[in-house]
Motif scaffolding. Sequence first.
Motif, PDB file in Angstrom:
ATOM      1  N   PHE A  83     -16.892  62.637  53.376  1.00  0.00           N
ATOM      2  CA  PHE A  83     -18.066  61.756  53.281  1.00  0.00           C
ATOM      3  C   PHE A  83     -18.130  60.883  54.357  1.00  0.00           C
ATOM      4  O   PHE A  83     -17.015  59.942  54.640  1.00  0.00           O
ATOM      5  N   SER A  84     -19.180  60.944  55.079  1.00  0.00           N
ATOM      6  CA  SER A  84     -19.447  59.927  56.197  1.00  0.00           C
ATOM      7  C   SER A  84     -19.598  58.372  55.631  1.00  0.00           C
ATOM      8  O   SER A  84     -19.892  58.533  54.408  1.00  0.00           O
ATOM      9  N   ARG A  85     -19.498  57.364  56.372  1.00  0.00           N
ATOM     10  CA  ARG A  85     -19.825  56.127  55.952  1.00  0.00           C
ATOM     11  C   ARG A  85     -21.233  56.123  55.377  1.00  0.00           C
ATOM     12  O   ARG A  85     -21.486  55.439  54.060  1.00  0.00           O
ATOM     13  N   GLN A  86     -22.256  56.807  55.946  1.00  0.00           N
ATOM     14  CA  GLN A  86     -23.604  56.641  55.264  1.00  0.00           C
ATOM     15  C   GLN A  86     -23.703  57.247  54.181  1.00  0.00           C
ATOM     16  O   GLN A  86     -24.566  56.727  53.221  1.00  0.00           O
ATOM     17  N   LYS A  87     -23.156  58.598  54.006  1.00  0.00           N
ATOM     18  CA  LYS A  87     -23.259  59.373  52.584  1.00  0.00           C
ATOM     19  C   LYS A  87     -22.512  58.789  51.545  1.00  0.00           C
ATOM     20  O   LYS A  87     -23.046  59.049  50.352  1.00  0.00           O
ATOM     21  N   THR A  88     -21.542  57.961  51.859  1.00  0.00           N
ATOM     22  CA  THR A  88     -20.938  57.548  50.917  1.00  0.00           C
ATOM     23  C   THR A  88     -21.506  56.236  50.072  1.00  0.00           C
ATOM     24  O   THR A  88     -21.749  56.184  49.110  1.00  0.00           O
ATOM     25  N   ALA A  89     -22.607  55.702  51.060  1.00  0.00           N
ATOM     26  CA  ALA A  89     -23.533  54.416  50.692  1.00  0.00           C
ATOM     27  C   ALA A  89     -24.544  55.166  49.893  1.00  0.00           C
ATOM     28  O   ALA A  89     -24.996  54.531  48.792  1.00  0.00           O
ATOM     29  N   TYR A  90     -25.178  56.213  50.195  1.00  0.00           N
ATOM     30  CA  TYR A  90     -26.301  56.759  49.823  1.00  0.00           C
ATOM     31  C   TYR A  90     -25.731  57.139  48.229  1.00  0.00           C
ATOM     32  O   TYR A  90     -26.633  57.088  47.288  1.00  0.00           O
ATOM     33  N   VAL A  91     -24.633  57.784  48.031  1.00  0.00           N
ATOM     34  CA  VAL A  91     -24.440  58.570  46.761  1.00  0.00           C
ATOM     35  C   VAL A  91     -24.043  57.187  45.812  1.00  0.00           C
ATOM     36  O   VAL A  91     -24.481  57.153  44.663  1.00  0.00           O
ATOM     37  N   ARG A  92     -23.606  56.109  46.487  1.00  0.00           N
ATOM     38  CA  ARG A  92     -23.278  54.808  45.506  1.00  0.00           C
ATOM     39  C   ARG A  92     -24.608  54.427  44.934  1.00  0.00           C
ATOM     40  O   ARG A  92     -24.748  54.100  43.902  1.00  0.00           O
ATOM     41  N   TYR A  93     -25.716  54.148  45.806  1.00  0.00           N
ATOM     42  CA  TYR A  93     -26.891  53.808  45.674  1.00  0.00           C
ATOM     43  C   TYR A  93     -27.433  54.340  44.620  1.00  0.00           C
ATOM     44  O   TYR A  93     -28.136  53.998  43.686  1.00  0.00           O
ATOM     45  N   LEU A  94     -27.368  55.960  44.794  1.00  0.00           N
ATOM     46  CA  LEU A  94     -27.949  56.948  43.790  1.00  0.00           C
ATOM     47  C   LEU A  94     -27.226  56.734  42.313  1.00  0.00           C
ATOM     48  O   LEU A  94     -27.815  56.681  41.246  1.00  0.00           O
ATOM     49  N   ALA A  95     -26.082  56.555  42.631  1.00  0.00           N
ATOM     50  CA  ALA A  95     -25.223  56.550  41.000  1.00  0.00           C
ATOM     51  C   ALA A  95     -25.465  54.984  40.437  1.00  0.00           C
ATOM     52  O   ALA A  95     -25.780  55.032  39.183  1.00  0.00           O
ATOM     53  N   GLU A  96     -25.776  54.094  41.147  1.00  0.00           N
ATOM     54  CA  GLU A  96     -26.129  52.883  40.590  1.00  0.00           C
ATOM     55  C   GLU A  96     -27.398  52.930  40.112  1.00  0.00           C
ATOM     56  O   GLU A  96     -27.688  52.406  38.842  1.00  0.00           O
ATOM     57  N   ALA A  97     -28.317  53.433  40.683  1.00  0.00           N
ATOM     58  CA  ALA A  97     -29.901  53.620  40.293  1.00  0.00           C
ATOM     59  C   ALA A  97     -29.744  54.353  38.782  1.00  0.00           C
ATOM     60  O   ALA A  97     -30.771  54.174  37.748  1.00  0.00           O
ATOM     61  N   ILE A  98     -28.926  55.409  38.795  1.00  0.00           N
ATOM     62  CA  ILE A  98     -29.119  56.073  37.626  1.00  0.00           C
ATOM     63  C   ILE A  98     -28.198  55.606  36.359  1.00  0.00           C
ATOM     64  O   ILE A  98     -28.830  55.490  35.408  1.00  0.00           O
ATOM     65  N   LEU A  99     -27.340  54.691  36.610  1.00  0.00           N
ATOM     66  CA  LEU A  99     -26.560  53.870  35.615  1.00  0.00           C
ATOM     67  C   LEU A  99     -27.468  52.784  35.143  1.00  0.00           C
ATOM     68  O   LEU A  99     -27.367  52.469  33.889  1.00  0.00           O
ATOM     69  N   SER A 100     -28.378  52.260  36.147  1.00  0.00           N
ATOM     70  CA  SER A 100     -29.237  51.083  35.760  1.00  0.00           C
ATOM     71  C   SER A 100     -30.279  51.472  34.907  1.00  0.00           C
ATOM     72  O   SER A 100     -31.334  50.780  34.641  1.00  0.00           O
ATOM     73  N   GLY A 101     -30.746  52.893  34.966  1.00  0.00           N
ATOM     74  CA  GLY A 101     -31.833  53.226  34.276  1.00  0.00           C
ATOM     75  C   GLY A 101     -33.048  53.282  35.369  1.00  0.00           C
ATOM     76  O   GLY A 101     -34.047  53.683  35.065  1.00  0.00           O
ATOM     77  N   GLN A 102     -32.884  53.051  36.358  1.00  0.00           N
ATOM     78  CA  GLN A 102     -33.940  52.721  37.513  1.00  0.00           C
ATOM     79  C   GLN A 102     -34.318  54.406  37.775  1.00  0.00           C
ATOM     80  O   GLN A 102     -35.639  54.535  38.000  1.00  0.00           O
ATOM     81  N   ILE A 103     -33.318  55.266  37.697  1.00  0.00           N
ATOM     82  CA  ILE A 103     -33.656  56.761  38.066  1.00  0.00           C
ATOM     83  C   ILE A 103     -33.307  57.492  36.805  1.00  0.00           C
ATOM     84  O   ILE A 103     -32.242  57.260  36.349  1.00  0.00           O
ATOM     85  N   ASN A 104     -34.449  58.233  36.296  1.00  0.00           N
ATOM     86  CA  ASN A 104     -33.866  59.126  35.005  1.00  0.00           C
ATOM     87  C   ASN A 104     -34.523  60.501  35.687  1.00  0.00           C
ATOM     88  O   ASN A 104     -35.411  60.989  35.408  1.00  0.00           O
ATOM     89  N   LEU A 105     -33.147  61.298  35.462  1.00  0.00           N
ATOM     90  CA  LEU A 105     -33.375  62.572  36.074  1.00  0.00           C
ATOM     91  C   LEU A 105     -33.916  63.352  35.109  1.00  0.00           C
ATOM     92  O   LEU A 105     -34.933  64.341  35.329  1.00  0.00           O
ATOM     93  N   ALA A 106     -33.651  63.316  33.775  1.00  0.00           N
ATOM     94  CA  ALA A 106     -34.436  64.282  32.817  1.00  0.00           C
ATOM     95  C   ALA A 106     -36.005  63.876  32.639  1.00  0.00           C
ATOM     96  O   ALA A 106     -36.710  64.810  32.455  1.00  0.00           O
ATOM     97  N   GLY A 107     -36.167  62.772  33.016  1.00  0.00           N
ATOM     98  CA  GLY A 107     -37.597  62.287  32.725  1.00  0.00           C
ATOM     99  C   GLY A 107     -38.441  62.791  33.917  1.00  0.00           C
ATOM    100  O   GLY A 107     -39.546  62.923  33.744  1.00  0.00           O
ATOM    101  N   PHE A 108     -37.759  63.094  35.145  1.00  0.00           N
ATOM    102  CA  PHE A 108     -38.696  63.745  36.094  1.00  0.00           C
ATOM    103  C   PHE A 108     -39.269  65.253  35.728  1.00  0.00           C
ATOM    104  O   PHE A 108     -40.057  65.547  36.423  1.00  0.00           O
TER     105      PHE A 108
END
Length: 209
Positions: free
Chosen positions: A92-117
């Motif tokens: 993983f590049s530094r950038q993609k590491t950051a992107y995946v972490r942002y996504l993981a945090e957004a899902i865990l916090s409920g900001q993003i709900n994949l099933a809801g999409f």
Amino acid sequence: MSQHFDHQNFQQICDNLATADADLALIVSTYGYPPLWSRPNSFESLVHIILEQQVSLASALSALNKLKDAIQEITPARVLLLTDEEFKACYFSRQKTAYVRYLAEAILSGQINLAGFENQLDDEVRAKLTSLKGIGNWTVDVYLMFVLHRADIFPAGDLAAVNSMKKVKQLPHDTTREELIQIAKQWQPYRTVATMLLWHHYLSVRKPR
């Protein structure tokens, strides 16, 4: 609601597109039907698409597999336990590491709900996902096409689709993005399936004989 496609109607949609467009008909008659590319609606699928941004599909897949070897199951909670070094060891590049972490945090916090999409309009899904750092229109296009099976997406930022379209339609090399989007409108409401035909052409032409 946004239109969908599935294994039941996919080839019929290909046939309808071929009837209306001789260039697409030639792809079907030369190379057969494209595969119905599909991925589950999961965090792992979105990580995979992020990895595919601006790199070869093979290198993205090897990074995904390396990550899977490291944590067994690719979940938001598990990736957030990884250090920068551990991500780097998974290619993983530094950038993609950051992107995946942002996504993981957004899902865990409920900001993003994949099933809801699954019950939201394309534009609503796009607005939610592009609000996250590192997720742009191309990533959302692929998610809508491969994961949610939305029928009317044309990924104007996808080089393989664009290059195949120029070749199939015998367009000048310098045809603008706006012109391509305009030409793709003739395939509504099935621009996703037309794009899959273009990808099928692109991959078939590149295959060693």
